[in-house]
Design an enzyme around this catalytic site. Structure first.
Site, PDB file in Angstrom:
ATOM      1  CB  SER A   1       5.003  -7.707  27.800  1.00 43.37           C
ATOM      2  OG  SER A   1       5.128  -9.072  28.166  1.00 43.37           O
TER       3      SER A   1
ATOM      4  CE1 TYR B   1       3.282  -8.869  23.271  1.00 49.31           C
ATOM      5  CE2 TYR B   1       4.602 -10.154  24.814  1.00 49.31           C
ATOM      6  CZ  TYR B   1       3.542  -9.307  24.565  1.00 49.31           C
ATOM      7  OH  TYR B   1       2.747  -8.901  25.599  1.00 49.31           O
TER       8      TYR B   1
HETATM    9  N1  LIG Z   1      -2.602 -10.872  29.333  1.00 55.46           N
HETATM   10  C1  LIG Z   1      -1.346 -10.862  29.746  1.00 55.46           C
HETATM   11  O1  LIG Z   1      -0.928 -11.713  30.536  1.00 55.46           O
HETATM   12  C2  LIG Z   1      -0.390  -9.816  29.244  1.00 55.46           C
HETATM   13  C3  LIG Z   1       0.930  -9.891  29.680  1.00 55.46           C
HETATM   14  C4  LIG Z   1       1.835  -8.936  29.242  1.00 55.46           C
HETATM   15  C5  LIG Z   1       1.422  -7.923  28.403  1.00 55.46           C
HETATM   16  N2  LIG Z   1       0.136  -7.865  27.981  1.00 55.46           N
HETATM   17  C6  LIG Z   1      -0.232  -6.773  27.074  1.00 55.46           C
HETATM   18  O2  LIG Z   1      -1.432  -6.186  27.506  1.00 55.46           O
HETATM   19  C7  LIG Z   1      -2.135  -5.657  26.365  1.00 55.46           C
HETATM   20  C8  LIG Z   1      -3.557  -6.195  26.374  1.00 55.46           C
HETATM   21  O3  LIG Z   1      -3.506  -7.608  26.318  1.00 55.46           O
HETATM   22  P1  LIG Z   1      -4.764  -8.551  26.591  1.00 55.46           P
HETATM   23  O4  LIG Z   1      -4.220  -9.765  27.216  1.00 55.46           O
HETATM   24  O5  LIG Z   1      -5.848  -7.779  27.243  1.00 55.46           O
HETATM   25  O6  LIG Z   1      -5.135  -8.925  25.080  1.00 55.46           O
HETATM   26  P2  LIG Z   1      -6.531  -9.120  24.328  1.00 55.46           P
HETATM   27  O7  LIG Z   1      -6.166  -9.857  23.086  1.00 55.46           O
HETATM   28  O8  LIG Z   1      -7.575  -9.669  25.248  1.00 55.46           O
HETATM   29  O9  LIG Z   1      -6.959  -7.645  23.946  1.00 55.46           O
HETATM   30  C9  LIG Z   1      -6.236  -6.896  23.017  1.00 55.46           C
HETATM   31  C10 LIG Z   1      -7.182  -5.906  22.344  1.00 55.46           C
HETATM   32  O10 LIG Z   1      -6.395  -5.131  21.421  1.00 55.46           O
HETATM   33  C11 LIG Z   1      -7.101  -5.019  20.197  1.00 55.46           C
HETATM   34  N3  LIG Z   1      -6.164  -4.812  19.102  1.00 55.46           N
HETATM   35  C12 LIG Z   1      -5.272  -5.703  18.570  1.00 55.46           C
HETATM   36  N4  LIG Z   1      -4.640  -5.136  17.534  1.00 55.46           N
HETATM   37  C13 LIG Z   1      -5.106  -3.873  17.425  1.00 55.46           C
HETATM   38  C14 LIG Z   1      -4.835  -2.814  16.536  1.00 55.46           C
HETATM   39  N5  LIG Z   1      -3.963  -2.949  15.528  1.00 55.46           N
HETATM   40  N6  LIG Z   1      -5.488  -1.636  16.713  1.00 55.46           N
HETATM   41  C15 LIG Z   1      -6.396  -1.506  17.704  1.00 55.46           C
HETATM   42  N7  LIG Z   1      -6.723  -2.489  18.547  1.00 55.46           N
HETATM   43  C16 LIG Z   1      -6.078  -3.654  18.414  1.00 55.46           C
HETATM   44  C17 LIG Z   1      -7.831  -6.356  20.074  1.00 55.46           C
HETATM   45  O11 LIG Z   1      -8.914  -6.281  19.151  1.00 55.46           O
HETATM   46  C18 LIG Z   1      -8.273  -6.605  21.516  1.00 55.46           C
HETATM   47  O12 LIG Z   1      -9.534  -6.007  21.773  1.00 55.46           O
HETATM   48  C19 LIG Z   1      -1.333  -6.073  25.131  1.00 55.46           C
HETATM   49  O13 LIG Z   1      -0.522  -5.016  24.722  1.00 55.46           O
HETATM   50  C20 LIG Z   1      -0.497  -7.244  25.650  1.00 55.46           C
HETATM   51  O14 LIG Z   1       0.689  -7.393  24.928  1.00 55.46           O
HETATM   52  C21 LIG Z   1      -0.779  -8.789  28.375  1.00 55.46           C
END
Ligand SMILES: NC(=O)c1ccc[n+]([C@@H]2O[C@H](COP(=O)([O-])OP(=O)(O)OC[C@H]3O[C@@H](n4cnc5c(N)ncnc54)[C@H](O)[C@@H]3O)[C@@H](O)[C@H]2O)c1
Length: 256
Positions: free
Chosen positions: A145, A158
């Site tokens: 991230s 985080y």
């Molecule tokens: N969206 C953003 O702007 C952003 C920015 C920086 C980093 N990220 C990172 O990208 C990744 C995806 O984020 P997103 O925005 O698509 O989130 P999201 O919440 O839409 O999707 C996350 C998915 O991970 C699954 N999940 C959560 N805990 C879990 C576990 N213990 N075991 C298996 N699956 C699990 C959830 O059920 C969900 O389907 C994450 O690691 C997040 O930290 C996202």
């Protein structure tokens, strides 16, 4: 004429593939020709992504897996190997991103964030890498991230977990390069997913999502497919000289 991503069939595991960025990465790797095991803690979400891939003519397997649980990971990886073949692409994307002021973070909350974001990544790598060694080829992409690079108000646990993922990535790259395995990290920023909408609704973004467009150099909100495109590149055969790198995909919001 386009060059195929891989010279031979590949099996990918994408954790957290049921939503947002993970769903997009799963669909993209499948479109590029990989058989994709969609891992998610929420089984219905994994099934929905796998069904979308199959409907588009790809090959996918839904796996209910909690990456905070080593037994669950081991079972999911075994199921993948049995049903699709040895996994040689691993995208560690599953993550949780709570907002909590530093002095209010409980030991339990800290542990949970570390268990999913950091230990989950560590464990998935440890379980899948032996398959990559056997095949003499592997691609690991860890979704970090931009908070790891800049810090974020209300997300010390985080940000720390995601910064640790970058250290893990660099060390794995050094240890396994000689085995044909590359390991890279993508730290996204501000990608429009259910999790970002949740953060906006909780008042954690200092306004709505679109309010950030004027301060984003490319003048738009990031989409999950932006991350999927970068991830797909890192997983290709011809990215074999790229390892231990941190590829920011953030519309220019973070330039370091
Ligand atoms: N969206 C953003 O702007 C952003 C920015 C920086 C980093 N990220 C990172 O990208 C990744 C995806 O984020 P997103 O925005 O698509 O989130 P999201 O919440 O839409 O999707 C996350 C998915 O991970 C699954 N999940 C959560 N805990 C879990 C576990 N213990 N075991 C298996 N699956 C699990 C959830 O059920 C969900 O389907 C994450 O690691 C997040 O930290 C996202």
């Amino acid at each position: 004429m386009t060059t195929p991503a891989w010279s031979q069939p590949r099996v990918a595991i994408v954790t957290g593939g049921g939503s947002g960025i993970g769903a997009s990465i799963s669909r993209r790797l499948a479109a590029d020709g990989a058989a994709v095991a969609v891992f998610d803690r929420i089984g219905e979400s994994a099934t929905a992504t796998a069904a979308a891939i199959e409907a588009a003519g790809g090959h996918a397997l839904a796996v209910t897996c909690d990456v905070a649980d080593r037994t669950s990971i081991a079972a999911g990886v075994q199921k993948t190997a049995d049903m699709l073949g040895p996994p040689t692409i691993l995208v560690n994307n599953a993550g949780i991103a709570p907002f909590e002021r530093f002095l209010e973070i409980s030991p339990e909350s800290f542990e949970r964030v570390m268990a999913v974001n950091l230990r989950g990544t560590f464990e998935c790598c440890q379980v899948v890498i032996p398959h990559m060694i056997d095949q003499g080829w592997g691609r690991i992409v860890n979704i970090s991230s931009s908070s790891a690079q800049t810090g974020n108000f209300g997300q010390t646990h985080y940000s720390a977990s995601k910064a640790a993922v970058i250290g893990l990535t660099k060390s794995l790259a050094r240890e396994f390069g000689r085995k044909g395995i590359t390991v890279n990290a993508i730290p996204p920023s501000f990608i429009e997913t259910p999790s970002l909408h949740q953060a906006a609704q909780g008042g954690h973004l200092g306004g709505g999502i679109d309010d950030h467009i004027p301060t984003t150099p490319v003048r738009r909100v990031g989409q999950p497919d932006d991350i999927a495109a970068a991830c797909a590149y890192l997983c290709r055969d011809d990215a074999s000289f790229v390892t231990g790198q941190v590829l920011g995909v953030n519309g220019g919001r973070v330039i370091i």
